[in-house]
Design a protein around this motif. Structure first.
Motif: not given
Lengths: 554, 315
Positions: A95, A97, A99, A102-105, A165, B213, B216
């Motif tokens: 998947m 996403f 944004e 915010t989807a990555l740490n 991503m 995240w 994710t």
């Protein structure tokens, strides 16, 4: 038809358990995706499209209840064990996403993210995984892949984050990629690049893509088939051409109708108002705005040598991508941001070096509408009071009975029932809230309005009606408007003149039809070429032309 | 990262200077004549006697010179001499400081070791675990430290005779005796603190679990345990570190009571004795040491931020 689809969702209903009650949000959804196919799942906010997609690999919050059936390559997923689903995630079904920030740490580098993604499905060493990660970054078109591995998410641009991503997503060569609004937060030129990449990877890796989007232009650009959802139900489905040209569904047709279409062939301009012969409302000359970036560091130049005017009663569109300085200009002409050089005359008042009292007087005649009506309305104040507050603050009217009457009239003028004056913002929908913001902005009968992305947070069908309202009010009240937007199609719909900004400088300005139909500058041309139009046949031609042009440049 | 470190350390030095200056001027703006105050407000002193005190303290010299001497003295580790004993203040503090630092360090370690796992468990499981955690920590927070201390002494030392009721044998002489002496005061001091750490961890864990995240990481097939440890817990540590830093600072205050209850030979005893004897150089010396310690702890917290969250390094 082959006997098994890659993904087959049948009569899927999802409910959320809230305070002991089950609230069903999707009702018996059926859809399928075949090998190597791009299927778009379309709908407005609250239609249940994301919930449906998140159900596939069980990424919903713990209080969600799913019923029905989800089959992946013939295997039932609803009853599969947690461990089986975990193995499937990333490996067969990946998947991406909306944004990517915010989807990555934020505390891990791009390299760490990739290594984690690679090593959770295969037992290889960190070094081997790193080598593979470099290759993946190259495959998704990131420059200097080796250096990119050591960067943190906040150190790279939005488009680069989304590419990173995607690199994570394809690391295990999944058979299905679920992309949830993957380009919504990105500029159009960046969006075009990401969509190109997804289509290329589809061919290279032979993976299927389920793309969730609200943007009909994106759908026309990439999808083979379309599934339309509304209020938790599938209301329409078919090949992309069928949906765009032959659908008999009212909802689909309304949805397509509402989408502003850039340079449509038979477009009827809805009649943007040209300037009257009076003196211009806004005159900006040689404007320069800098931001300090830190001690002993060169300041960042947000706006450089910008000159333009907004004529009396005119609606001018200010367009540009993120970081172009368009919002900064909007804030500066309201006296909200210090100006380093140049001049800005707003309704006859020079903003540069203005005295506080004069600025306050000037603000009686100007107003502003912001992007997010949710955060620009005070949640604890009834809307009837909020919209007349400018009259109180500017001591234009003090009699509460008169103010109440004014509030009701204002609500009526933005097509909200006058009885709603006592309601609070949270009782209203996004579109209604934006109407309230507009009502507040016109309460002082301004001569000049700054509208900063007023419809960007709204669904298309709502966006259309808000734009119509704004235009209608502008025409009847005769105020001038600086309309700031990243969306060329929206600007074309309502502006009489357009100014194109890039990195703080004006690239081009002129009448809306000149700029958007026959742009002279390469930047404007590229910008317009990158906008996907909601018309698959035309979009196919545009895509081919854009890629050919890009090929010539490189 | 290097420039981040330099910035933080520079800030800490400036802060220390400001605090030292404040302490100096606070003393000089106290109404009345310090010499007279030192004489105990005793009318028995003659003007001559007061003058002698002034000279011995350097109070008769210009304020600028006094300030310069004071700063140089502090930098050189000279905190003046005690009125009561005539001994250098720095020496008395140094003799007692290790015991206080050991107490604080032990309490902090206990609080972190108990609070973080407890809070993480409650935040992850929710439901009953959460309810249990909330009630246990409420009790721990509500009971004052002197009640816990007195109760602990009564049970463990007086009734069951398991642990010493007070005092502390130096580690070098008797390691086991040292640990036994440290245990009760440290546990008592850490109790309320563990509760704060646990609650902070719980809130942070719940908040972080909702972050994109985390979804994710889950969507890429990481195990629940790995997602929790590397994505949820790791990202929950920033607020916890802040609270730990602030609370360790407040330990310096709380240990005053603990040291009294357990008859513990730390710096606070010195402070209390100094205050009641109006032994003004001692009070000033202890206050300076506590202030500098507080600044040092916060410096460590700031640096930890930079390590935990790369974004904090730019700010």
């Amino acid at each position: 038809m082959s006997d098994t689809h890659l993904l087959e969702i049948s009569s899927l209903s999802v409910a959320f358990r809230i305070d002991g009650e089950n609230v069903e949000v999707t009702h018996g959804v059926d859809l399928h995706v075949d090998e190597g196919e791009v299927v778009a799942l379309v709908g407005e906010s609250g239609s249940g499209k994301s919930v449906t997609a998140m159900s596939v690999t069980d990424l919903l919050p713990p209080n969600a209840l799913r019923s029905g059936s989800i089959r992946f390559a013939g295997e039932e997923l609803l009853t599969a064990s947690e461990e089986r689903i975990r193995k499937l995630r990333g490996d067969d079904v990946a998947m991406i996403f909306q944004e990517p920030m915010t989807a990555l740490n934020p505390v891990y580098t791009i390299g760490t993210h990739l290594v984690e993604a690679i090593r959770c499905h295969r037992d290889i060493t960190r070094e081997a995984a790193l080598a593979e990660a470099t290759g993946l970054l190259e495959q998704v078109g990131l420059p200097e892949p080796a250096a990119m591995l050591g960067r943190y998410p906040h150190e790279i641009s939005g488009g680069q984050r989304q590419r990173a991503m995607i690199a994570m997503a394809i690391s295990a060569r999944p058979r299905l990629l679920i992309a949830d609004e993957p380009t919504t937060a990105l500029d159009v030129t960046v969006q075009a690049g990401i969509l190109d990449l997804l289509l290329r990877l589809r061919t290279e890796l032979g993976m299927a893509i389920l793309i969730i989007t609200h943007d009909m232009g994106v759908v026309a650009d990439v999808a083979d088939r379309v599934v339309v959802m509304q209020h938790g139900l599938v209301v329409d489905r078919g090949t992309t051409d069928h949906i765009f040209y032959d659908s008999s569904q009212t909802y689909t047709r309304d949805l397509l109708e509402a989408v502003p279409d850039l340079s449509a062939v038979a477009m009827t301009r809805s009649g943007a108002v040209a300037a009257t012969g009076e003196a211009p409302t806004l005159e900006v000359a040689g404007l320069r705005i800098e931001y300090r970036t830190g001690w002993r560091r060169a300041p960042f130049v947000a706006v450089d040598d910008v000159s333009f005017t907004v004529g009396d009663g005119e609606l001018v569109g200010l367009v540009g991508e993120s970081g172009s300085g368009k919002s900064t200009i909007g804030r500066a002409v309201l006296g909200l941001t210090p100006i380093q050089a140049g001049s800005a005359r707003v309704v006859g008042t020079e903003i540069v070096g203005v005295r506080r009292q004069d600025l306050r007087l000037m603000r009686r005649t100007v107003s502003v509408v912001f992007q997010d009506p949710g955060s620009s309305l005070n949640p604890r104040v009834p809307i009837g009071r909020t919209i007349t507050d400018p009259l109180r603050w500017n001591r234009i009217e003090r009699d509460e009975r008169v103010l109440r009457k004014t509030a009701e009239d204002l609500l009526e003028s933005v097509k909200i029932p006058r009885e709603w004056a006592d309601r609070y913002p949270h009782e209203l929908s996004g579109g209604q809230r934006q109407r309230v913001s507009i009502a507040r902005a016109i309460s002082t009968r301004p001569r000049f309005m700054v509208a900063d992305e007023p419809t960007s947070a709204l669904d298309v069908s709502v966006q259309a009606s808000v734009l119509d309202l704004l235009q209608e009010l502008q025409r009847s009240m005769g105020f001038s408007c600086l309309f700031i937007s990243h969306d060329l199609a929206v600007v074309e719909r309502i502006a009489s003149r357009v100014i194109v900004l890039r990195k703080g400088e004006i690239v081009e300005q002129g009448t809306a039809s000149d700029i958007l139909r026959a742009p002279r500058e390469p930047y404007t041309q590229a910008l317009i070429a990158a906008v996907p139009v909601p018309d698959p046949r035309r979009q196919r031609v545009r895509r081919a032309e854009r890629l050919a042009a890009a090929g010539r440049r490189s | 990262m290097v420039s981040f470190l330099i910035r933080r350390i520079a800030t800490a030095i400036v802060l220390a200077w400001v605090v030292l200056t404040l302490i100096f001027f606070a003393i000089h703006t106290v109404p009345g004549d310090p010499a007279y105050q030192l004489a105990g407000g005793d009318s028995g002193f003659t003007e001559e006697g007061l003058q002698q005190i002034r000279e011995s303290l350097g109070l008769d010299r210009p304020l600028g010179e006094q300030y310069a001497n004071y700063l140089l003295g502090v930098l050189g580790g000279d905190l003046g001499e005690s009125f009561a004993t005539g001994q250098p203040v720095a020496q008395s503090i140094l003799r007692r400081l290790p015991a206080t630092l050991q107490l604080i360090a032990a309490a902090a370690v206990l609080a972190i070791a108990a609070g973080i796992p407890f809070g993480a468990w409650a935040g992850r499981r929710r439901g009953m675990a959460d309810a249990l955690m909330t009630s246990v920590t409420s009790v721990a927070l509500a009971v004052p430290v002197y009640v816990v201390g007195a109760l602990a002494v009564l049970l463990f030392s007086v009734t069951w005779r398991l642990l010493p009721a007070g005092g502390l044998t130096p580690f070098a002489e008797d390691p086991m005796g040292f640990l036994r002496g440290l245990l009760l005061p440290a546990v008592t001091l850490s109790l309320a603190f563990s509760a704060v750490v646990a609650r902070m961890t719980r809130t942070a864990v719940i908040e972080t679990s909702d972050r994109d995240w985390v979804r994710t990481a889950t969507s890429f097939g990481l195990t629940r345990r790995r997602v929790f440890n590397r994505y949820v817990l790791r990202n929950s540590m920033n607020p916890v570190v802040t609270v730990v830093g602030l609370e360790i600072g407040s330990f310096l205050g709380a240990s005053v009571i603990i040291e009294r209850v357990f008859n513990y030979p730390g710096i606070s005893t010195l402070l209390i004795d100094g205050v009641s004897a109006r032994d003004y150089p001692v009070v000033q010396g202890v206050v300076i040491v506590i202030a500098v310690l507080f600044i040092l702890i916060n410096l460590v917290v700031d640096i930890l931020y930079g390590i935990l969250d790369p974004r904090a390094r730019i700010r």
